[in-house]
Design a protein around this motif. Structure first.
Motif, mmCIF file in Angstrom:
data_model
loop_
_atom_site.group_PDB
_atom_site.id
_atom_site.type_symbol
_atom_site.label_atom_id
_atom_site.label_comp_id
_atom_site.label_asym_id
_atom_site.label_seq_id
_atom_site.Cartn_x
_atom_site.Cartn_y
_atom_site.Cartn_z
ATOM 1 N N ILE A 1 -7.329 -6.442 3.183
ATOM 2 C CA ILE A 1 -6.193 -5.600 2.815
ATOM 3 C C ILE A 1 -6.263 -5.169 1.344
ATOM 4 C CG2 ILE A 1 -4.506 -7.390 2.152
ATOM 5 C CD1 ILE A 1 -2.536 -5.843 4.028
ATOM 6 N N VAL B 1 -3.904 -2.588 0.117
ATOM 7 C CA VAL B 1 -2.607 -2.076 -0.317
ATOM 8 C C VAL B 1 -1.523 -2.720 0.538
ATOM 9 C CG1 VAL B 1 -2.775 -0.017 1.174
ATOM 10 C CG2 VAL B 1 -1.270 0.018 -0.796
ATOM 11 N N ARG B 2 -0.443 -3.112 -0.128
ATOM 12 C CA ARG B 2 0.702 -3.682 0.603
ATOM 13 C C ARG B 2 1.854 -2.705 0.530
ATOM 14 N NH1 ARG B 2 -0.411 -9.010 1.671
ATOM 15 N NH2 ARG B 2 -1.995 -9.853 0.286
ATOM 16 N N THR B 3 2.265 -2.213 1.705
ATOM 17 C CA THR B 3 3.373 -1.266 1.720
ATOM 18 C C THR B 3 4.652 -2.014 2.103
ATOM 19 O OG1 THR B 3 3.074 -0.689 4.027
ATOM 20 C CG2 THR B 3 1.829 0.606 2.451
ATOM 21 N N PHE B 4 5.798 -1.377 1.837
ATOM 22 C CA PHE B 4 7.077 -2.001 2.195
ATOM 23 C C PHE B 4 7.208 -2.087 3.711
ATOM 24 C CE2 PHE B 4 7.763 -0.156 -2.032
ATOM 25 C CZ PHE B 4 8.075 -1.322 -2.709
ATOM 26 N N GLU C 1 5.416 -5.081 4.934
ATOM 27 C CA GLU C 1 6.170 -6.288 4.620
ATOM 28 C C GLU C 1 7.337 -6.463 5.603
ATOM 29 O OE1 GLU C 1 6.979 -8.408 0.489
ATOM 30 O OE2 GLU C 1 8.323 -6.746 0.854
#
Lengths: 203, 96
Positions: free
Chosen positions: A88, A90-93, A96
């Motif tokens: 991974i 990028v962590r998007t909202f 999450e």
């Protein structure tokens, strides 16, 4: 308008255009979560059909052994999650929110097991179908994916039908619920992601 | 009387980085590099400027024995970005 560097001057219109295009770029970065839906969809469907076969057709008294598929699916799930955590970038909202949703549903399944040990497993399937429906309906809404929203919605009438059906019919209804809410949307999502990956490679 | 556009944000690459980070929770350096089509050297310099301004947090750690940099927008960065967009809108409204 000041520009502190030796970069070429760019206008407010160009600034807004840049902001819009970058936000659009991120929005189109769909992370591929289809393997989890396919894993659990197939695991539950196989479990249901195997239980039905063992109990109704073969008359085998230890039909609940069909659910040995659950720890196998759980082990594969954790292996996939470990692999994904490494990849991974990028962590998007949305990712999450999805993670919280499915962790909550997973915990609900875990605690419900204690409830059904107490009151009897014959009541379990309508509850499970309702949770499958809620999870896929919300997840589909978060990623704006209509097949999953529709699949999730279709689970709710199945809960009502299951409530008025016998245990063996409920087993088949649960297989149908995961087929329409997990397996079909999971395969479409996988296809879309592969198509997107090919397009971004060609650009 | 218009406010001046924030000089930290009024740069193509820095604005691109901030626009990308405003819509995600956090992103790795390699992801930002790929989406902005910037060179690693130029991106490093601009990321450092955003960090010095307090607009982003930069975390450097090891992932599978390789150095890995993750960027995340700060509250100050969100406020600055919102002000920048408001100022841009003022400019555009006057031009209409």
């Amino acid at each position: 308008m000041q520009n502190n560097s030796n970069e070429p001057e760019f206008s407010p219109q160009q600034s807004l255009q840049l902001i819009r295009s970058m936000i659009e770029t991120t929005k189109n970065t769909i992370s591929n979560q289809s393997h989890y839906f396919l894993l659990w969809g197939w695991a539950v469907m196989i479990g249901c059909l195997l239980q039905y076969y063992l109990k109704v057709i073969a008359g085998y008294p230890q039909y609940h052994l069909a659910w040995l598929i659950t720890p196998v699916a759980l082990a594969i799930h954790f292996l996939l999650a470990y692999r994904d955590a490494k990849q991974i970038r990028v962590r998007t909202f949305i990712n999450e929110a999805n993670a919280y949703l499915w962790t909550g549903i997973g915990l609900s399944f875990f605690v419900l097991a204690f409830v059904f040990i107490k009151i009897g497993w014959q009541y379990c399937f309508p509850f499970y179908i309702a949770f499958y429906g809620m999870g896929t309906f919300v997840s589909g809404g978060l990623i704006k994916f209509k097949p999953m929203i529709i699949g999730g919605l279709l689970c709710f009438p199945l809960v009502i039908v299951a409530a008025f059906s016998g245990y063996d019919t409920q087993t088949l209804l649960t297989a149908l619920a995961v087929f329409i809410s997990y397996i079909i949307p999971g395969h479409i999502l996988r296809y879309r992601y592969q198509k997107q990956s090919i397009q971004s490679t060609m650009l | 009387m218009f406010k001046d556009l924030d000089p930290i944000l009024h740069s193509q690459l820095r604005l691109a980085v901030m626009s990308l980070l405003i819509s995600v929770k956090e992103a790795e350096f390699t992801f930002i590099k790929e989406k902005t089509n910037a060179t690693a050297g130029n991106l490093s310099v601009q990321v450092q400027k955003l960090k010095e301004a307090g607009y982003i947090d930069v975390v450097k750690e090891f992932k599978d024995n390789y150095p890995n940099t993750t960027c995340k927008i700060t509250k100050k960065g969100i406020k600055a970005f919102e002000e920048y967009v408001n100022t841009l809108q003022q400019y555009l409204n006057v031009k209409k």
